[in-house]
Write a protein that holds these residues in place. Structure first.
Motif, mmCIF file in Angstrom:
data_model
loop_
_atom_site.group_PDB
_atom_site.id
_atom_site.type_symbol
_atom_site.label_atom_id
_atom_site.label_comp_id
_atom_site.label_asym_id
_atom_site.label_seq_id
_atom_site.Cartn_x
_atom_site.Cartn_y
_atom_site.Cartn_z
ATOM 1 N N ASP A 139 0.623 -1.292 -0.116
ATOM 2 C CA ASP A 139 -0.318 0.255 -0.077
ATOM 3 C C ASP A 139 0.755 0.910 -0.211
ATOM 4 O OD1 ASP A 139 -2.143 -1.508 0.567
ATOM 5 O OD2 ASP A 139 -2.151 -1.963 2.940
ATOM 6 N N SER A 140 2.185 0.915 0.989
ATOM 7 C CA SER A 140 2.791 1.799 0.946
ATOM 8 C C SER A 140 3.961 2.372 0.879
ATOM 9 C CB SER A 140 2.353 3.497 1.628
ATOM 10 O OG SER A 140 2.019 2.801 3.107
ATOM 11 N N ASP A 150 9.379 -3.672 8.871
ATOM 12 C CA ASP A 150 10.160 -2.607 8.326
ATOM 13 C C ASP A 150 10.915 -3.358 7.628
ATOM 14 O OD1 ASP A 150 9.965 -1.354 10.953
ATOM 15 O OD2 ASP A 150 11.665 -2.273 12.572
ATOM 16 N N LEU A 151 11.626 -2.579 5.986
ATOM 17 C CA LEU A 151 11.868 -2.876 5.222
ATOM 18 C C LEU A 151 13.480 -3.518 5.429
ATOM 19 C CD1 LEU A 151 11.992 -0.198 2.482
ATOM 20 C CD2 LEU A 151 10.504 -2.133 2.531
ATOM 21 N N PRO A 152 14.341 -4.154 5.053
ATOM 22 C CA PRO A 152 15.472 -5.493 5.221
ATOM 23 C C PRO A 152 16.251 -4.165 4.818
ATOM 24 C CG PRO A 152 14.765 -6.132 3.357
ATOM 25 C CD PRO A 152 13.702 -5.588 3.931
ATOM 26 N N GLU A 153 17.509 -4.200 6.131
ATOM 27 C CA GLU A 153 19.225 -3.398 6.057
ATOM 28 C C GLU A 153 19.450 -4.117 4.417
ATOM 29 O OE1 GLU A 153 22.088 -3.134 9.029
ATOM 30 O OE2 GLU A 153 20.276 -3.680 10.078
ATOM 31 N N GLY A 154 19.933 -2.517 4.038
ATOM 32 C CA GLY A 154 20.893 -3.251 2.614
ATOM 33 C C GLY A 154 19.867 -2.837 1.356
ATOM 34 N N GLY A 155 17.709 -2.936 2.009
ATOM 35 C CA GLY A 155 17.332 -2.302 0.761
ATOM 36 C C GLY A 155 17.325 -3.248 0.131
ATOM 37 N N ILE A 156 15.752 -3.770 -0.534
ATOM 38 C CA ILE A 156 14.610 -4.244 -1.533
ATOM 39 C C ILE A 156 14.293 -3.786 -2.288
ATOM 40 C CG2 ILE A 156 15.478 -6.394 -0.474
ATOM 41 C CD1 ILE A 156 12.440 -6.325 0.581
ATOM 42 N N LYS A 157 13.770 -3.651 -3.669
ATOM 43 C CA LYS A 157 13.313 -3.719 -4.388
ATOM 44 C C LYS A 157 11.551 -3.814 -3.849
ATOM 45 C CE LYS A 157 17.013 -3.382 -8.454
ATOM 46 N NZ LYS A 157 16.641 -4.897 -9.911
ATOM 47 N N LEU A 158 11.389 -2.942 -3.855
ATOM 48 C CA LEU A 158 9.948 -3.009 -3.962
ATOM 49 C C LEU A 158 8.924 -1.323 -4.737
ATOM 50 C CD1 LEU A 158 9.323 -3.465 0.087
ATOM 51 C CD2 LEU A 158 9.102 -5.445 -2.233
ATOM 52 N N ARG A 159 7.965 -1.936 -4.952
ATOM 53 C CA ARG A 159 6.694 -0.445 -5.684
ATOM 54 C C ARG A 159 5.722 -1.039 -4.845
ATOM 55 N NH1 ARG A 159 8.507 -1.485 -11.449
ATOM 56 N NH2 ARG A 159 6.325 -2.583 -11.167
ATOM 57 N N VAL A 160 5.135 0.176 -5.082
ATOM 58 C CA VAL A 160 3.641 0.609 -3.911
ATOM 59 C C VAL A 160 2.487 -0.062 -5.043
ATOM 60 C CG1 VAL A 160 2.130 2.270 -4.211
ATOM 61 C CG2 VAL A 160 4.070 2.500 -2.949
ATOM 62 N N GLY A 161 1.838 -1.138 -5.089
ATOM 63 C CA GLY A 161 0.802 -1.429 -5.928
ATOM 64 C C GLY A 161 1.572 -2.892 -6.030
ATOM 65 N N ASP A 162 2.748 -3.454 -5.860
ATOM 66 C CA ASP A 162 3.472 -4.449 -6.729
ATOM 67 C C ASP A 162 2.927 -5.954 -5.559
ATOM 68 O OD1 ASP A 162 4.650 -3.944 -8.455
ATOM 69 O OD2 ASP A 162 6.337 -3.663 -7.188
ATOM 70 N N GLU A 184 7.141 3.740 3.260
ATOM 71 C CA GLU A 184 8.006 4.885 3.390
ATOM 72 C C GLU A 184 8.942 5.228 5.091
ATOM 73 O OE1 GLU A 184 4.144 6.343 6.080
ATOM 74 O OE2 GLU A 184 3.951 6.559 3.914
ATOM 75 N N GLU A 185 9.961 5.869 5.089
ATOM 76 C CA GLU A 185 10.934 6.102 5.993
ATOM 77 C C GLU A 185 11.152 4.155 6.584
ATOM 78 O OE1 GLU A 185 9.425 8.533 9.071
ATOM 79 O OE2 GLU A 185 8.815 9.239 7.530
ATOM 80 N N GLY A 186 11.884 4.149 5.290
ATOM 81 C CA GLY A 186 12.588 2.004 5.868
ATOM 82 C C GLY A 186 10.657 1.608 6.693
ATOM 83 N N ARG A 187 9.991 1.690 6.215
ATOM 84 C CA ARG A 187 8.596 0.653 6.116
ATOM 85 C C ARG A 187 8.233 0.560 5.295
ATOM 86 N NH1 ARG A 187 6.419 3.165 11.856
ATOM 87 N NH2 ARG A 187 8.134 3.132 13.228
ATOM 88 N N VAL A 188 7.551 -0.784 4.913
ATOM 89 C CA VAL A 188 6.603 -0.804 3.966
ATOM 90 C C VAL A 188 5.270 -1.110 4.792
ATOM 91 C CG1 VAL A 188 7.104 -3.384 3.709
ATOM 92 C CG2 VAL A 188 5.932 -2.125 2.267
ATOM 93 N N ARG A 189 3.749 -0.839 4.337
ATOM 94 C CA ARG A 189 2.362 -0.680 4.508
ATOM 95 C C ARG A 189 2.217 -2.223 3.372
ATOM 96 N NH1 ARG A 189 0.249 2.082 8.587
ATOM 97 N NH2 ARG A 189 1.698 3.642 8.941
ATOM 98 N N PHE A 190 1.477 -3.122 3.838
ATOM 99 C CA PHE A 190 0.861 -4.079 3.139
ATOM 100 C C PHE A 190 0.304 -4.272 3.531
ATOM 101 C CE2 PHE A 190 1.953 -8.072 4.622
ATOM 102 C CZ PHE A 190 3.393 -7.747 5.757
ATOM 103 N N THR A 191 -1.264 -4.955 3.120
ATOM 104 C CA THR A 191 -2.504 -6.020 2.518
ATOM 105 C C THR A 191 -2.269 -6.815 2.401
ATOM 106 O OG1 THR A 191 -3.686 -3.484 2.514
ATOM 107 C CG2 THR A 191 -5.136 -5.734 2.144
ATOM 108 N N ALA A 192 -2.957 -8.280 3.242
ATOM 109 C CA ALA A 192 -2.647 -9.652 3.213
ATOM 110 C C ALA A 192 -4.296 -9.863 3.705
ATOM 111 C CB ALA A 192 -2.080 -10.669 4.032
ATOM 112 N N ASP A 193 -4.595 -10.670 3.203
ATOM 113 C CA ASP A 193 -6.652 -11.050 3.419
ATOM 114 C C ASP A 193 -7.233 -10.264 4.306
ATOM 115 O OD1 ASP A 193 -6.072 -13.943 3.250
ATOM 116 O OD2 ASP A 193 -4.173 -13.636 3.759
#
Lengths: 221, 375
Positions: free
Chosen positions: B254-255, B273-285, B257-266
């Motif tokens: 869903d969004s 928290d996003l993992p250190e080193g970062g990974i490729k995530l995009r809103v809507g994915d 920001e600031e090292g966090r990812v919000r998502f909907t599941a069921d």
């Protein structure tokens, strides 16, 4: 009762012993190669070695005559080397016994070698043993019972060889008349007692061999 | 790098192996399912199998290099191999088994093998360390699984190897013996300064033993690193499953920001928290997320919720409890239908009076939710 001529027995023992020594050496090498290596013509080699088990002895004898006779490739070579022919000699009889006994040892030894966990040989390789040392120290000692059983069977078979021997070595009393041929001869000439005595001797050797094979393969020493 | 491997091999069955990794760890574990290519790799390093192409080097020694036409025979490599079946010679005593390498070398020489890299391993020392001095006159058939294992290890060590290869060494041993043996193997190899490459399909063993973990899947290396890193941050969903991660779910982002990812599941909203080193995530994915059963916190209904465990709260019904001795495995279905596995110590389960059919509230802490891109 005529006195028994024991020459055929001694001849049979000599022929069978010489044949078995060669069966042991050559059969073991063949068994090792067939069990442990993959190569073109492996099946064909196996078939050729096994053929004497299924061919009628007369057919085998005929092949031997063609190969070992005066004009045969092996016969010619032998004659040019020694000056004498193989046909109608006890050496010819030994070759017939060798060919008849070879498949028995080869098959038994091959099965015994194939039943050894191949990880043992692989382990020996990683431990630095040369291939020949692996064969002598690991494979053959572990396959020993099967090899011994095959040797005994080959010896018994060599002792009793008749058809091919008759064709290649003939029936010359005191020269090429082995035990099994002498039995045939005695029956033909109506000497039933002689035939019986020799039959019992050969039967005794055969029974002893089978008992020995049973012992080797069951592992009771 | 002490060990570098890069091998390709195609089998007549159609299976393909393309393994590439390098490690300078003292204890490297190759982990994967059976048939993933682990044993092919081990056999290739030992020289028991020839790859179609590639290179195998241990420090400055090249064992295999298809480009230069180098393929040393196993006899000429200095590798200690402990087989899964131990492969002790059944017709020899334990002493003859462990001495065979040196005795044969004394008798027949070993002209093509490079000298040992280290001080020769001391025979008496190894025998004492591995506790096999009482077994020397016995035959392998008289030994227990654990004893066979120690004898096999002694035999491999007395080869003075550049590298020790262990093929599922603990799979044929009873559990209590296994734990002791693991410690012993690691300790003895470290003491003699011999690097080890071990293969296993057991996640716990990999985590327990590895200094460096290499994960193999379908004939390829899919992830490599420190074991904790790999276990708790698997790169793909399939690695997550391989290392035994439970509670793997799908969601949509869903969004971010600031090292966090919000998502909907069921139908539930989560924050991680996003993992250190970062990974490729995009809103809507789509994303995959996982939480280890022991990280799910159960909230007490009789006390106010502390700030620390306020994150990602869920309510649900207990549908099953497996009371497995010191720990309980609980399955909870949330009101929106998400099925979570929860593990907690027995005393906690009893204190919370957990029962099948009971209602509970849980919290999934942001830093314990592991997110993986894709589905």
């Amino acid at each position: 009762m005529s006195s028994v001529d024991w020459y055929p027995l001694w001849l049979s023992l000599r022929v069978a012993t010489v044949a078995t020594v060669f069966v042991f050496i050559i059969g073991l090498v063949l068994a090792y190669v067939l069990a442990r290596y993959e190569f073109r013509g492996k099946e064909l080699l196996d078939a050729i070695v096994t053929l004497p088990l299924v061919l009628p002895p007369t057919v085998l004898g005929y092949y031997l005559l063609v190969l070992l006779g005066r004009n045969g490739p092996i016969g010619e070579l032998y004659e040019s080397a020694t000056g004498s022919s193989l046909v109608f000699t006890w050496q010819g009889a030994a070759i017939a016994a060798f060919v008849a006994g070879l498949p028995l040892l080869t098959r038994s030894a091959r099965a015994a070698i194939e039943s050894i966990d191949s990880d043992l040989e692989r382990a020996a390789r990683t431990l630095g043993l040369r291939e020949i040392r692996i064969a002598l120290k690991i494979t053959i000692p572990l396959a020993w019972r099967g090899i011994l059983a095959g040797t005994v069977l080959a010896y018994a078979r060599a002792l009793g060889e008749f058809g091919a021997t008759l064709m290649i070595a003939g029936n010359i009393p005191g020269q090429t008349q082995t035990m099994s041929i002498a039995i045939y001869d005695a029956v033909q000439s109506g000497d039933g007692t002689l035939a019986l005595i020799m039959t019992l001797v050969l039967s005794g050797v055969a029974v002893l061999s089978l008992l020995a094979v049973g012992k080797f393969t069951k592992g009771r020493w | 790098m002490p060990l570098s491997v890069n091998i390709q091999k195609k089998f007549s069955s159609g299976a393909k192996v393309n393994i590439e990794f390098a490690t300078d760890a003292r204890f490297t574990v190759l982990f994967g399912r059976s048939g993933a290519g682990k044993t092919v790799t081990l056999s290739s390093i030992a020289g028991l199998l020839s790859p179609d192409s590639g290179m195998i080097r241990i420090e400055d020694r090249t064992y295999f290099d298809s480009a230069q036409g180098i393929d040393l025979r196993p006899q000429d490599r200095r590798v200690g191999f402990v087989f899964q079946s131990y492969a002790l010679f059944p017709h020899m005593s334990v002493a003859d088994n462990i001495d065979i390498s040196r005795k044969e070398a004394e008798k027949w020489g070993r002209p093509k093998t490079a000298a040992p890299r280290r001080e020769p391993v001391d025979r008496d020392e190894v025998i004492i360390e591995l506790g096999i001095h009482d077994l020397l006159n016995r035959r392998p058939e008289e030994l227990s699984g654990g004893q066979k294992q120690r004898v096999a290890l002694a035999r491999a060590l007395l080869r003075d190897p550049d590298l020790l290869l262990l093929d599922e060494p603990f799979s044929a041993v009873d559990a209590p013996v296994r734990d002791r043996l693991r410690g012993l193997v690691k300790e003895v190899c470290k003491r003699h300064d011999i690097p080890v490459l071990l293969i296993t399909h057991q996640p716990f063993e990999a985590l327990n033993l590895a200094d460096e973990l290499v994960i193999v899947e379908s004939g390829e290396v899919v992830q490599q690193g420190e074991p904790e890193q790999v276990f708790f941050h698997p790169r793909t969903v399939s690695i997550a499953r391989l290392v035994g991660t439970k509670n793997i779910f799908q969601g949509r982002i869903d969004s971010i920001e600031e090292g966090r990812v919000r998502f909907t599941a069921d139908g539930e909203m989560f924050e991680a928290d996003l993992p250190e080193g970062g990974i490729k995530l995009r809103v809507g994915d789509e994303l995959t997320w996982a939480i280890r059963p022991e990280n799910v916190m159960i909230l007490r209904s009789d006390r106010p919720v502390k700030d620390a465990v306020r994150e990602n709260q869920l309510a649900g019904t207990i549908i099953d409890i497996s009371r497995n001795g010191p720990s309980w495995d609980v399955i909870v279905r949330t009101t929106k239908g998400l099925q979570l596995k929860v593990q907690l110590p027995r005393h906690a389960g009893r204190q919370l009076k957990l029962e099948e059919g009971g209602e509970i509230r849980m919290s999934l802490k942001r830093d314990t939710i592991h997110v993986i891109p894709g589905s």
